[in-house]
Design an enzyme around this catalytic site. Sequence first.
Site, PDB file in Angstrom:
ATOM      1  N   SER A  95       0.831  -1.204   0.000  1.00 49.14           N
ATOM      2  CA  SER A  95       0.000   0.000   0.000  1.00 49.14           C
ATOM      3  C   SER A  95       0.869   1.259   0.000  1.00 49.14           C
ATOM      4  O   SER A  95       1.672   1.465  -0.910  1.00 49.14           O
ATOM      5  CB  SER A  95      -0.959  -0.041   1.186  1.00 49.14           C
ATOM      6  OG  SER A  95      -1.998   0.888   1.044  1.00 49.14           O
ATOM      7  N   ASP A 224      -9.621  -5.540  -4.345  1.00 47.99           N
ATOM      8  CA  ASP A 224      -9.051  -4.527  -3.463  1.00 47.99           C
ATOM      9  C   ASP A 224      -9.984  -3.326  -3.429  1.00 47.99           C
ATOM     10  O   ASP A 224     -10.151  -2.630  -4.436  1.00 47.99           O
ATOM     11  CB  ASP A 224      -7.668  -4.121  -3.976  1.00 47.99           C
ATOM     12  CG  ASP A 224      -6.887  -3.273  -2.983  1.00 47.99           C
ATOM     13  OD1 ASP A 224      -7.513  -2.453  -2.283  1.00 47.99           O
ATOM     14  OD2 ASP A 224      -5.656  -3.421  -2.930  1.00 47.99           O
ATOM     15  N   HIS A 253      -7.454  -5.868  -0.038  1.00 45.69           N
ATOM     16  CA  HIS A 253      -6.262  -5.038   0.096  1.00 45.69           C
ATOM     17  C   HIS A 253      -5.252  -5.649   1.065  1.00 45.69           C
ATOM     18  O   HIS A 253      -4.074  -5.780   0.751  1.00 45.69           O
ATOM     19  CB  HIS A 253      -6.669  -3.643   0.569  1.00 45.69           C
ATOM     20  CG  HIS A 253      -5.551  -2.652   0.593  1.00 45.69           C
ATOM     21  ND1 HIS A 253      -4.814  -2.346  -0.520  1.00 45.69           N
ATOM     22  CD2 HIS A 253      -5.037  -1.900   1.610  1.00 45.69           C
ATOM     23  CE1 HIS A 253      -3.904  -1.444  -0.220  1.00 45.69           C
ATOM     24  NE2 HIS A 253      -4.007  -1.168   1.071  1.00 45.69           N
TER      25      HIS A 253
END
Length: 275
Positions: A95, A224, A253
């Site tokens: 991320s 995601d 995610h």
Amino acid sequence: MAYATAKDGTRIFFKDWGAGQPVVFSHGWPLTADAWDPQMKWMVDHGFRGVAHDRRGGGRSGQPWDGNDLDTYADDLAAVIEELDLRDVILVGHSTGGGEVTRYMGRHGTGRVAKAVLLGAIPPLMLKTQANPEGLPIEVFDEIREGVAKDRSQFYKDLSGPFYGANREGSTVSQGTRDEFWLWSMTVGIKGAYDCVKAFSETDTTEDLKKIDVPTLIVHGDDDQIVPIVAAGAKSSKLVKGAVYKVYEGAPHGLAMVPKFAERFNADLLDFARN
């Protein structure tokens, strides 16, 4: 506890486990290095050295008022790598951490880097613009800022649902995993968490991706709900020369902490590191 000192004097906490080729992990927002513990142990158990730091603004690192931007995050990562004099490094970023390692390579080069792994990563750009129509509108990020500013505790509890796909039918995510997410997030100071939203949503890392000249594995879940694959992994895989791109069907995610997907990612990570 071990610390590196950033350019502005901020202390950056890191954990350093095992021996062997170093695998350096950068975590996502708004978490801490502890989010990588399962992968750290996995890699150390298989003969690698694991290193992970708490991003400035949270966890056991300092909480300065300034410096909550991707350039400084990359410099902080460099401080950790240089403090330990790490070489032949395998960088792994999830991320926001994926943006951090990408900016590190664009800003500091790949002289100390052997390979890179981008997992559910924010590059090249999350924000929707005329040149990036696949991105998310600014209102999405304004809502995140509002949630952090008004009632971050409840916001993080709610966010853990889509983060791990717990809001999907048949989810195997435990309440304990969601509780961990909240716990880690609450150690992040409100200023760092708030400012980081701009850093992860509005920083364009297109040119950084083009500079990557080491073997790179890009992994993204096609479910995601936080960093949509169409604006992230799908684009990054075309910008990094020779990148290996793996799409995990149905993965959320935070797939590295979700049963079934975590086992697959761990196996892919170890295979990529070894070969």
